[in-house]
Design a protein around this motif. Structure first.
Motif, mmCIF file in Angstrom:
data_model
loop_
_atom_site.group_PDB
_atom_site.id
_atom_site.type_symbol
_atom_site.label_atom_id
_atom_site.label_comp_id
_atom_site.label_asym_id
_atom_site.label_seq_id
_atom_site.Cartn_x
_atom_site.Cartn_y
_atom_site.Cartn_z
ATOM 1 N N SER A 47 0.984 -1.435 -0.344
ATOM 2 C CA SER A 47 0.577 -0.302 -0.192
ATOM 3 C C SER A 47 0.959 1.000 -0.081
ATOM 4 C CB SER A 47 -1.054 0.296 1.097
ATOM 5 O OG SER A 47 -1.154 1.184 2.008
ATOM 6 N N ASN A 48 0.214 2.456 -0.572
ATOM 7 C CA ASN A 48 1.204 3.417 -0.631
ATOM 8 C C ASN A 48 1.779 3.825 0.728
ATOM 9 O OD1 ASN A 48 -1.178 4.732 -3.631
ATOM 10 N ND2 ASN A 48 1.207 3.817 -3.487
ATOM 11 N N HIS A 49 1.010 3.514 1.732
ATOM 12 C CA HIS A 49 0.705 4.237 2.975
ATOM 13 C C HIS A 49 1.733 3.085 3.767
ATOM 14 C CE1 HIS A 49 -2.462 6.296 2.938
ATOM 15 N NE2 HIS A 49 -2.335 6.582 3.848
ATOM 16 N N GLY A 50 2.451 2.131 3.102
ATOM 17 C CA GLY A 50 3.170 0.494 3.806
ATOM 18 C C GLY A 50 1.922 0.152 4.424
ATOM 19 N N LEU A 51 3.341 -0.779 4.665
ATOM 20 C CA LEU A 51 2.125 -1.915 4.851
ATOM 21 C C LEU A 51 1.257 -2.389 6.622
ATOM 22 C CD1 LEU A 51 4.950 -5.361 4.885
ATOM 23 C CD2 LEU A 51 3.058 -4.884 3.583
ATOM 24 N N LEU A 52 0.345 -2.171 6.181
ATOM 25 C CA LEU A 52 -0.954 -2.613 7.330
ATOM 26 C C LEU A 52 -0.511 -2.312 9.019
ATOM 27 C CD1 LEU A 52 -2.334 -0.882 9.154
ATOM 28 C CD2 LEU A 52 -4.538 -2.946 7.903
ATOM 29 N N VAL A 53 0.598 -3.878 8.949
ATOM 30 C CA VAL A 53 0.657 -4.555 10.244
ATOM 31 C C VAL A 53 2.410 -3.660 10.043
ATOM 32 C CG1 VAL A 53 0.423 -7.714 9.464
ATOM 33 C CG2 VAL A 53 2.291 -6.688 8.122
ATOM 34 N N LEU A 54 2.905 -3.730 9.853
ATOM 35 C CA LEU A 54 4.146 -2.158 10.197
ATOM 36 C C LEU A 54 3.531 -0.841 10.795
ATOM 37 C CD1 LEU A 54 7.088 -2.030 10.123
ATOM 38 C CD2 LEU A 54 6.918 -1.251 8.475
ATOM 39 N N ARG A 55 2.836 -0.468 10.289
ATOM 40 C CA ARG A 55 1.665 1.008 10.539
ATOM 41 C C ARG A 55 1.598 0.586 11.798
ATOM 42 N NH1 ARG A 55 -2.168 2.680 7.106
ATOM 43 N NH2 ARG A 55 -1.940 0.672 4.849
ATOM 44 N N GLN A 56 1.201 -0.363 11.904
ATOM 45 C CA GLN A 56 0.587 -0.843 13.203
ATOM 46 C C GLN A 56 0.813 -0.958 14.757
ATOM 47 O OE1 GLN A 56 -3.200 -1.143 14.215
ATOM 48 N NE2 GLN A 56 -2.745 -0.710 16.161
ATOM 49 N N ALA A 57 2.297 -1.385 13.857
ATOM 50 C CA ALA A 57 3.066 -1.592 14.742
ATOM 51 C C ALA A 57 3.872 -0.678 15.059
ATOM 52 C CB ALA A 57 4.872 -2.800 14.378
ATOM 53 N N ILE A 58 3.942 0.466 13.979
ATOM 54 C CA ILE A 58 4.662 1.489 14.748
ATOM 55 C C ILE A 58 3.720 2.106 15.951
ATOM 56 C CG2 ILE A 58 5.440 3.306 13.833
ATOM 57 C CD1 ILE A 58 6.546 2.214 11.325
ATOM 58 N N SER A 59 2.778 1.678 15.722
ATOM 59 C CA SER A 59 1.645 2.748 16.568
ATOM 60 C C SER A 59 1.463 2.279 17.967
ATOM 61 C CB SER A 59 -0.241 2.909 15.767
ATOM 62 O OG SER A 59 -0.592 2.644 16.435
ATOM 63 N N ASP A 60 1.290 0.869 17.810
ATOM 64 C CA ASP A 60 2.271 0.160 19.690
ATOM 65 C C ASP A 60 2.704 0.802 19.781
ATOM 66 O OD1 ASP A 60 -0.893 -0.807 18.529
ATOM 67 O OD2 ASP A 60 0.708 -2.794 18.230
ATOM 68 N N HIS A 61 4.203 0.374 18.992
ATOM 69 C CA HIS A 61 5.381 1.264 19.771
ATOM 70 C C HIS A 61 5.387 2.507 20.249
ATOM 71 C CE1 HIS A 61 9.750 1.167 19.503
ATOM 72 N NE2 HIS A 61 9.890 2.450 18.842
ATOM 73 N N LEU A 62 4.642 3.544 19.698
ATOM 74 C CA LEU A 62 5.149 5.168 19.958
ATOM 75 C C LEU A 62 4.048 4.651 21.164
ATOM 76 C CD1 LEU A 62 4.295 6.674 16.513
ATOM 77 C CD2 LEU A 62 6.372 6.810 18.111
ATOM 78 N N LYS A 63 2.993 4.185 20.854
ATOM 79 C CA LYS A 63 1.815 3.963 22.364
ATOM 80 C C LYS A 63 2.905 3.708 23.463
ATOM 81 C CE LYS A 63 -2.296 2.536 24.334
ATOM 82 N NZ LYS A 63 -3.852 1.688 23.881
ATOM 83 N N ARG A 64 3.645 2.721 23.652
ATOM 84 C CA ARG A 64 4.287 2.035 24.277
ATOM 85 C C ARG A 64 4.684 2.955 24.891
ATOM 86 N NH1 ARG A 64 8.978 -1.189 24.626
ATOM 87 N NH2 ARG A 64 8.802 -1.693 22.520
ATOM 88 N N LEU A 65 6.170 3.553 24.035
ATOM 89 C CA LEU A 65 6.828 4.839 24.526
ATOM 90 C C LEU A 65 6.559 5.784 25.423
ATOM 91 C CD1 LEU A 65 10.127 3.936 22.057
ATOM 92 C CD2 LEU A 65 9.908 2.864 24.079
#
Ligand SMILES: Cc1ncc(COP(=O)(O)O)c(C=O)c1O
Length: 385
Positions: free
Chosen positions: A63-81
């Motif tokens: 996808s133009n935005h990038g893999l959804l699983v990766l975006r979700q992992a980035i989102s989780d990572h930012l939330k955790r940190l």
């Protein structure tokens, strides 16, 4: 045919760092403390994830935005940190390193002559990317007396009706400064008062030593005004994989994706799978590299100070920024002679803006043994002059 480049490109200064390293590359036994790149190889499980992705046939666009699983992992990572929440579907774009995120954010938000305030000394791309997008970079000097944290009154004094955004890069390349919470809170007040946006390059967020990294978007009311940029190059030793991201309000991320889809289409697919694995299993490797950087940081800072090159203690990234002024040489003379006479490459501070004049950037993303040898050579050189 008469060959003509655009005015914007003609105006771009060639990077001082590149010119310097082209000279260094022609010499033997040079110890290079110049490159802003981890000397570690990418951790094994991340490499394997890339290889497995290739073998599975993940060789197509995403996808133009990038893999959804990766975006979700980035989102989780930012939330955790940092306790910030971004919708993976619309508020995150995966880019070709933070480099591309820089290009996109200015292309998507600046109109001709819009101004962006940039504290300096800073990473060499910031001003160039603003100018390429038709904007005007407005430099605000920072000083060693303040440990290179900007003075809020100087930022306010640089605001004009054309100011569109304030740019921050903390931890900082080249100084190693980490902006403290109190400064960032004042900046938050200022951007509210003047209704501005903040573009925050947090690529070195994981590389801090005995201090906290404050994610600007986590400050009250700031998430809606901030474009947060982060990446995998530094913390996970993944420079060559070329993956970064931007997170921010969906309208701005949407604008950035429009530019990205016509220029890049999607970040490299195999690298996106490797980045996903980095977020899943990379933490122990990050901590191990961080411990080693910290050991080197102490060696370099103490070593430079005992040679007589006053060096403030960097709290982040992997650079020291010694003051060369006591030697009586300009930063260009010092670095050129050090390279020619002792075969040690460091970068003259003026490459990072006028406020870097008289300093040099010394990267400690090099082995402990090489750093020890480099310090011996620098000490010998300083004694001689
Ligand atoms: C402060 C800073 N921002 C951004 C970048 C670009 O990193 P990349 O494009 O590899 O993510 C660098 C690389 O040196 C950097 O030092």
């Amino acid at each position: 045919m008469s060959i003509r480049l655009s005015e914007k490109v003609v105006m771009l200064k060639p990077s001082g760092i590149r010119m310097f390293f082209e000279i260094a590359a022609t010499m033997k036994d040079v110890i290079s403390l110049g490159i802003g790149e981890p000397d570690f190889d990418t951790p094994e499980p991340i490499i394997n994830a890339g290889i497995e992705a290739l073998r599975r046939g993940e060789t197509h666009y995403t996808s133009n935005h990038g893999l959804l699983v990766l975006r979700q992992a980035i989102s989780d990572h930012l939330k955790r940190l940092y306790q910030v929440e971004y919708f993976a579907q619309s508020e995150i774009v995966v880019t070709v390193g933070v480099s591309e995120a820089l290009y996109l954010v200015f292309a998507a938000t600046l109109d001709p002559d819009d101004e962006v305030i940039i504290p300096t000394p800073c990473f060499v791309s910031y001003q160039a990317e603003v100018a390429l997008a038709g904007g005007v970079p407005v430099e605000v000097a920072t000083y060693v007396e303040d440990q290179f944290v900007p003075r809020i009154e100087n930022i306010e004094a640089a605001i004009t009706p054309r100011t569109r955004a304030i740019f921050i890069g903390s931890p900082s390349n080249p100084t190693g400064a980490v902006y403290p919470r109190e400064f960032l809170m004042k900046l938050a007040e200022l951007v509210k008062k003047h209704d501005l946006m903040v573009i925050s390059d947090e690529i070195y967020d994981r590389l801090v030593y005995g201090t906290e990294h404050v994610c600007f978007a986590s400050l009250p009311g700031m998430q809606e005004r901030t474009i947060l940029m982060g990446g995998f190059s530094k913390a996970y030793a993944m420079t060559g994989w070329r993956i970064g991201y931007a997170a921010g309000p969906k309208e701005i991320i949407g604008g950035m994706v429009r530019v990205h889809q016509y220029s890049i289409m999607s970040a490299p697919t195999v690298s996106q799978y490797a980045a996903l694995t980095a977020l899943m299993v990379g933490e122990p490797y990050v901590q191990e590299m961080l411990r080693e950087y910290d050991r080197r940081r102490k060696l370099v800072v103490n070593g430079l100070n005992s040679i007589g090159l006053s060096t403030f203690e960097p709290k982040g990234a992997f650079y020291a920024f010694p003051d060369l002024r006591s030697t009586g040489l300009s930063d260009d003379e010092f670095c050129n002679r050090l390279l020619k006479e002792e075969h040690v490459a460091i970068v003259p501070g003026n490459s990072f803006g006028d406020s870097g004049i008289g300093f040099a950037r010394v990267s400690y993303a090099t082995s402990y043994e090489k750093l020890e040898e480099a310090l011996l050579r620098i000490g010998r050189f300083v004694n001689r002059i």
